[in-house]
Design an enzyme around this catalytic site. Structure first.
Site: not given
Ligand code: ACM
Ligand code: ZN
Length: 710
Positions: A332-333, A430-432, A170, A481-483, A269, A199
């Site tokens: 995922d997703e 989740y450290f975001d 991201r 995650w770095t969005e 993704h 991604d």
């Molecule tokens: C995830 O956070 N989509 C694995």
């Protein structure tokens, strides 16, 4: 040994005579060792004349010795000589291994006497963790000698998978930054680095067979601003790692006993890959490297054999680069909307004889087909697969490791089915997510609220599991995650000090954990962060910032009912009383401070229990337009003496927030002429989403907290 005492007593006397007070090491380190037994003897005195000896011919221990020397230089300003051990050592530090002396791997024992320091490991990794403990024990900035009190420390980790994840897809981070992340992990005794290198928003790994991936897929033209506003910057963003750079990184991490687990997230993704090779998607595109956040409907087409061969080729090159025993294949997703409409996918479903059943759709099983094929590629190379917990939706190979992220339930189900599990639940790891509730004063986060204490409280082994199933919980990891994280400085801020709390979750036994003691240990750890210029969040050092109660008002803790529908089940916090419990809604809307409503007004009636004179009603709303959460449309205050017949005393209307307006928490205040009443009814109406919103016409969410009556 005894013979030597007089000499050392003399040294001690001399030291005292010179009135020299030595700075002392302190073994209260993070993660806390299993056993620390202080002795009575004199301390070992560390000076520039001390040599580090390593087992003759053991290059791993030689490297460890050099690490120790360099840490001492960082901390105390002088390095130590490093030498092979050929004879008995006096006044030295001895590194050696003895697998037979330990029941565990990655274990170590440190024995410190006034003559020497011995770090004995079950293996070289164990010695490395012993060195980390020594390093974290030393005082910082003492340029002279340092005393290490006589001690025996025995230690080994609770989990052998101790991970952190990073998403450079991201937002891209340089190789040097990623190495710094590895250093930070090593300082916290972590040994698995989950590297999410592909991604929708960027492909980051050079693949020789598909060179266009890094020409096209590694760059996007612009990026949405904030939480999926409809505003975009004008900055081209991207980058990638060459295979040579990645091999260098793999070695850098391996030197620090960290295995890099690469993730090729498939079959969803994948929009950056589709932008490069549109034929691999169901519709043929065109696609662009995505410039928004979320989950793209455009995924690889399993009905297209070329797409499957592409994945197989990519995985093979990735396995050439990364020797990891575990390879992450995502899973995922992955929305199925394209597959439902794709003739190739439907033909594949037919060809494979796939049938929907009461639990899963045919398309779910089509994803299982993809995962199964890729698993065979991975296993053919003697590696093991790991996937996100969605891989349980359909068929999954018995030996696949499941990474439980949407809570711990996936992990429980997986362990009960006999899979090994890594716990990474969003709500703890989740450290975001934000680490403070005062998000107006925080750098951007995705939402949520995961403070250090919450991380620390996590027990990775659910009690629902029996003893045998519990053995399947093989590790714990936090994800970044770095969005919303565009700089490496911000990455470190999100990582620290939560990584320290995680380190104790990963390393220490459950009964060993104590948050207050951890906070004490954090003081020295923070000095280490300062020394290495690691950016870190400081909330735990300023508890006053966590203050979150309001001065009670007439409404606080009074009976409250919601006249219309209750709040959404998902955002119900503690129910109606959340609105007047005296605890102020701060931080992210999806913390337990806010009630979320959608499609109908909030209609709360508060019983003040006696006729009371009032003239103000206040409340706050939390706005996050990218998440469909808008400000209120209007607010009305009514009062009643009997709880049945209400009369209107105040009404306000508010303009709808635009993309140019900031998201955040907004205060609303209705003032009116003083009235005496027992019941106060507050009705707050919501908007429908406006024409410039992606979900135009849908009802907006409304998030409200603390109604105050004065
Ligand atoms: C995830 O956070 N989509 C694995
Ligand atoms: Zn398709």
């Amino acid at each position: 040994m005894k013979r030597l005492f007089p000499l050392f007593c003399m040294v001690a006397l001399l030291l005292t005579a010179c009135n020299e007070k030595l700075a002392e090491a302190n073994y209260d380190v993070i993660p806390a060792p299993k056993e620390v037994m202080l002795g009575e003897d004199d301390a070992f005195v560390l000076t520039p004349n001390v040599t580090v000896y390593y087992e003759a011919g053991n290059t791993d221990l030689q490297r460890n010795a050099e690490f120790l020397s360099s840490y001492v230089k960082d901390l105390l300003g002088f390095s130590l000589q490093v030498q092979e051990q050929n004879q008995d050592v006096d006044n030295g530090i001895v590194l050696s291994t003895s697998p037979d002396a330990f029941d565990e791997t990655e274990a170590y024992q440190i024995d410190i006497t006034n003559r020497q320091i011995v770090v004995l490991g079950s293996d070289a990794a164990g010695v490395f963790y012993g060195i980390q403990t020594l390093r974290k024990s030393l005082p910082i900035g003492e340029t002279g000698k340092v005393a290490l009190p006589c001690v025996t420390i025995k230690d080994y980790p609770r989990f052998h998978y101790r991970g952190m994840h990073l998403d450079p897809s991201r937002h891209f981070f340089t190789l040097d930054s990623v190495k710094q992340y590895v250093d930070m992990m090593a300082m916290h005794n972590m040994n698995r680095f989950h590297f999410h290198i592909t991604d929708d928003q960027g492909w980051r790994v050079e693949i020789k067979k598909y060179p266009e991936l890094c020409e096209v897929g590694a760059f996007r033209d612009n990026t949405v601003i904030g939480h999926n506003s409809n505003l975009y910057d004008t900055i081209r963003h991207g980058g990638f790692y060459t295979q040579d750079e990645l091999r260098d990184l793999v070695q850098y991490a391996a030197d620090r006993y960290i295995t890099i687990i690469p993730e090729i997230d498939l079959p969803g993704h994948m929009q950056a890959a589709l932008a490069t090779y549109p034929d691999l998607g169901c519709t043929g595109g065109p696609y662009k490297v995505w410039n928004r956040w979320g989950v793209s409907d455009d995924v690889l087409c399993p009905g297209n054999e070329d797409a499957m061969v592409f994945l197989e080729d990519v995985l093979n090159e990735v396995m050439d680069i990364f020797p990891s025993d575990i390879i992450h294949m995502g899973g995922d997703e992955c929305p199925k909307v394209r597959w439902k409409d794709c003739p190739k996918c439907q033909a594949k479903i037919k060809e494979l004889g796939i049938k929907a059943d009461e639990r899963f759709t045919a398309e779910d099983y089509l994803q299982s087909y993809v995962m199964d094929r890729m698993e065979k590629v991975i296993e053919a190379r003697g590696r093991r697969v790991i996937g996100w917990d969605e891989i349980l939706e359909g068929k999954v190979a018995d030996n696949a490791i499941v990474m439980s992220w949407r809570g711990i339930e996936g992990g429980i189900e997986a362990a009960q089915k006999g899979h090994d599990v890594i716990m990474v639940p969003t709500s703890y790891l989740y450290f975001d997510y934000y680490q403070s509730e005062d998000i107006a004063n925080e750098p951007l986060g995705i939402g949520g609220y995961v403070p250090v204490e919450r991380v620390y409280s996590f027990n990775p082994v659910p009690e629902e599991l029996n003893a045998e199933e519990q053995q399947h919980i093989i590790g714990v990891q936090a994800n970044i995650w770095t969005e919303y994280i565009a700089t490496f400085n911000h990455v470190m801020y999100m990582a620290l000090p939560r990584a320290a709390a995680l380190a104790e979750v990963q390393w220490c036994n459950q009964e060993q954990r104590n948050y207050d003691a951890f906070l004490n240990r954090m003081n020295h750890m923070a000095q280490l962060y300062d020394l290495y210029h690691y950016n870190y969040a400081k909330h735990i050092f300023h508890p006053e910032l966590l203050l979150d109660t309001i001065a009670p008002t007439l409404a606080t803790h009074k009976p409250i009912t919601l006249r219309q529908d209750p709040p959404s089940e998902q955002y119900a916090a503690q129910g109606a009383s959340t609105l007047n419990n005296g605890i102020l809604g701060k931080g992210a809307y999806n913390s337990d401070r806010w009630l979320g409503f959608r499609g109908y007004p909030i209609d709360a009636v508060i019983d003040l229990e006696n006729a009371t004179e009032i003239s103000h009603v206040n409340f706050n709303a939390n706005v996050n337009k990218g998440s469909w959460i808008y400000n209120p449309k209007s607010a009305t205050v009514m009062v009643s003496d009997d709880g049945e017949n209400f009369r209107n005393v105040a009404h306000d209307e508010y303009p709808i927030s635009t993309w140019e307006d900031k998201d955040g928490i907004f205060h609303y205040s209705l003032d009116f002429d003083p009235v005496s009443a027992r019941y106060v009814e507050v009705v707050i109406e919501s908007f429908d989403l406006p024409a410039d919103h992606e979900a135009y016409g849908e009802p907006a969410w409304l998030f409200v907290d603390e109604i105050e009556v004065k």
